[in-house]
Design an enzyme around this catalytic site. Structure first.
Site, PDB file in Angstrom:
ATOM      1  N   GLU A  87       0.236  -1.344  -0.218  1.00  7.55           N
ATOM      2  CA  GLU A  87       0.101  -0.023   0.392  1.00  7.55           C
ATOM      3  C   GLU A  87       0.913   1.791   0.335  1.00  7.55           C
ATOM      4  O   GLU A  87       0.562   2.339   0.956  1.00  7.55           O
ATOM      5  CB  GLU A  87      -1.520  -0.222   1.217  1.00  7.55           C
TER       6      GLU A  87
ATOM      7  N   GLU B  13      -5.240  -8.701   0.640  1.00  7.08           N
ATOM      8  CA  GLU B  13      -6.102  -8.505   2.094  1.00  7.08           C
ATOM      9  C   GLU B  13      -7.154  -8.450   1.835  1.00  7.08           C
ATOM     10  O   GLU B  13      -7.711  -7.956   0.763  1.00  7.08           O
ATOM     11  CB  GLU B  13      -5.314  -7.485   2.803  1.00  7.08           C
TER      12      GLU B  13
END
Length: 460
Positions: free
Chosen positions: A166, A364
């Site tokens: 991220e 995720e």
């Protein structure tokens, strides 16, 4: 209806080094930005719980992996902590850290769990941060050197590498919205940070391909699909395009296509805040795209055309769109995030149609719930039906996307165990495996046993 996933599908979960490892008395780990921030501003951390304890994986990793083996994971993602392996970010490698990671990966492999290893999960070594962190061009070089050391040390055991998790988060939270260190608000700094992260990722990929390692290397991106309030309104559509360029395509395009989105470049030119670059950079980015993409999906982004006044002091992404509160949304009340299962399908179809159907996996997806102890039954197991339903509803859409040709290879939930989470500490629990912070006892939740059946059947 019974749903079956492709043979060899990756079933597992994710974690990170800084959220699980903890610290030992007199260990050699260098200070990261999180260690430093907790020392200087502990009041920012929920209930004063900092990064030193977390879930004590350094001394409990065998128990964690035993539970993962019992559930049936065939893969598990975590990260190496840069400040543990190389305490000052560059220079001397700590032999105790090397020994620990070898033990950790060996234990995974012995239990039939393939290690998926990420190199950077928001944990900049403080020595480098003091020199500017991602604002400093030298950090890009240091990251490439760190990556090469990891490939040389562990490349015989790790076949799935990821450069960063991220990377938009250090940009947003560190340099726009003040939720991560150094907590400043400056779009020009944010742009430089993002550019250096993208370049560092490409440089690490170049180092991997120059090494003797086999396997694959990718990146983990949190892709938050952007929906316009009125899909038929050109102004709302354009607002969605620009929000997507800021928060998704800023890293997705260079990682997969080797280019930056033209809409974002036009905005930066208009504002006069293009990042500082060097002549060969764009070639490095163009020639070192990812083999594999990890997709973190939690919630959608809903926007509409800009109607509210622009900020006067500092340009911000929100100068180009307004957020839209969809009245029909479902909400996870503990996290405040919208639950929109179809977003995971739309993301995979977007990758199929606009990004060459790159091999990817859900890296995720999860649901944090506060005070899960109230759902403990007489035998001590947490009955988290809500998590089972959440995963099941998302997996249905993952399967639909695969049936329609999306090249999705697996599903990892966040997280394997309950873990420490940045400023929220242990407020919300996410894991298949519960951890008692007082005793450090690990207990598989009802969702973990349900997931075991899913893995055994390769579907549900």
């Amino acid at each position: 209806m019974t749903i079956h996933f492709p043979e060899g599908f990756w079933w597992g979960a994710a974690a990170s080094g800084p959220q699980t490892e903890g610290r030992l008395t007199n260990d050699n780990k260098g200070t990261s930005i999180w260690d430093h921030w907790y020392t200087t501003n502990p009041e920012k951390f929920f209930q004063g719980q900092g990064p030193g304890q977390t879930t004590q994986v350094l001394t409990h990793f065998q128990e964690d992996l035993r539970c993962m083996e019992e559930i049936g994971f065939n893969s598990f993602r975590t990260s190496i902590q840069w400040s543990r392996l190389i305490p000052k970010g560059r220079g001397k490698v700590d032999p105790e850290a090397v020994a620990f990671y070898h033990q950790y990966f060996d234990e995974m492999l012995a239990r039939g769990i393939e290690p998926f290893v990420n190199l950077y999960h928001f944990d900049m070594p403080m020595t480098l941060q003091n020199e500017g962190g991602w604002l400093n061009r030298e950090t890009v070089t240091a990251f490439g050197d760190y990556a090469k050391i990891c490939f040389d040390l562990f490349g015989d055991k790790v076949k799935h590498w990821f450069t960063q998790n991220e990377p938009i988060v250090p940009v947003e939270m560190g340099y726009l919205y003040q939720q991560h260190y150094p907590a400043v608000v400056d779009l020009s700094m944010a742009v430089q940070v993002g550019y250096h992260e993208a370049l560092a990722s490409a440089l690490a990929i170049q180092k991997f391909r120059q090494s003797a390692c086999d396997g694959q290397i990718g990146i983990i991106l949190n892709l938050t699909p952007t929906y316009p309030k009125d899909p038929q309104d050109p102004a709302d559509q354009q607002a969605a395009v620009l929000a997507d360029a800021f928060f998704n395509r800023s890293f997705l395009d260079p990682a997969v296509k080797g280019t930056f989105p033209k809409e974002l470049v036009a905005i930066l030119d208009d504002l006069g805040i293009r990042p500082v670059t060097e002549a060969a950079d764009l070639t490095v980015i163009r020639d070192n795209t990812v083999d594999l993409l990890g997709v973190n999906y939690y919630q959608p982004r809903r926007v509409q055309q800009k109607r509210s006044p622009k900020q006067e002091q500092q340009p911000m992404p929100e100068d180009y769109f307004d957020y839209y509160d969809w009245p029909d949304k479902k909400i996870n009340p503990y996290r405040g995030w919208e639950i929109y299962e179809k977003g995971i399908y739309d993301t995979l179809i977007n990758l199929r149609d606009n990004y060459g159907n790159i091999p990817c996996f859900i890296s995720e997806n999860g649901m944090g719930v506060e005070d899960e102890g109230r759902f403990k039954n007489a035998s001590g197991m947490i009955e988290d039906d809500y998590r089972i339903q959440f995963v099941k509803d998302h997996l249905r859409y993952v399967h639909q996307a695969i049936e329609e040709g999306a090249h999705c290879l697996g599903y990892h939930m966040w997280a394997a165990t309950d873990n420490w989470s940045w400023l929220n500490a242990f407020k919300n629990r996410y894991g298949f495996i519960s951890i008692d912070l007082e005793t450090q006892e690990r207990t598989i939740k009802q969702s973990g046993y349900w997931f075991k059946e899913v893995i055994q059947e390769n579907g549900f």
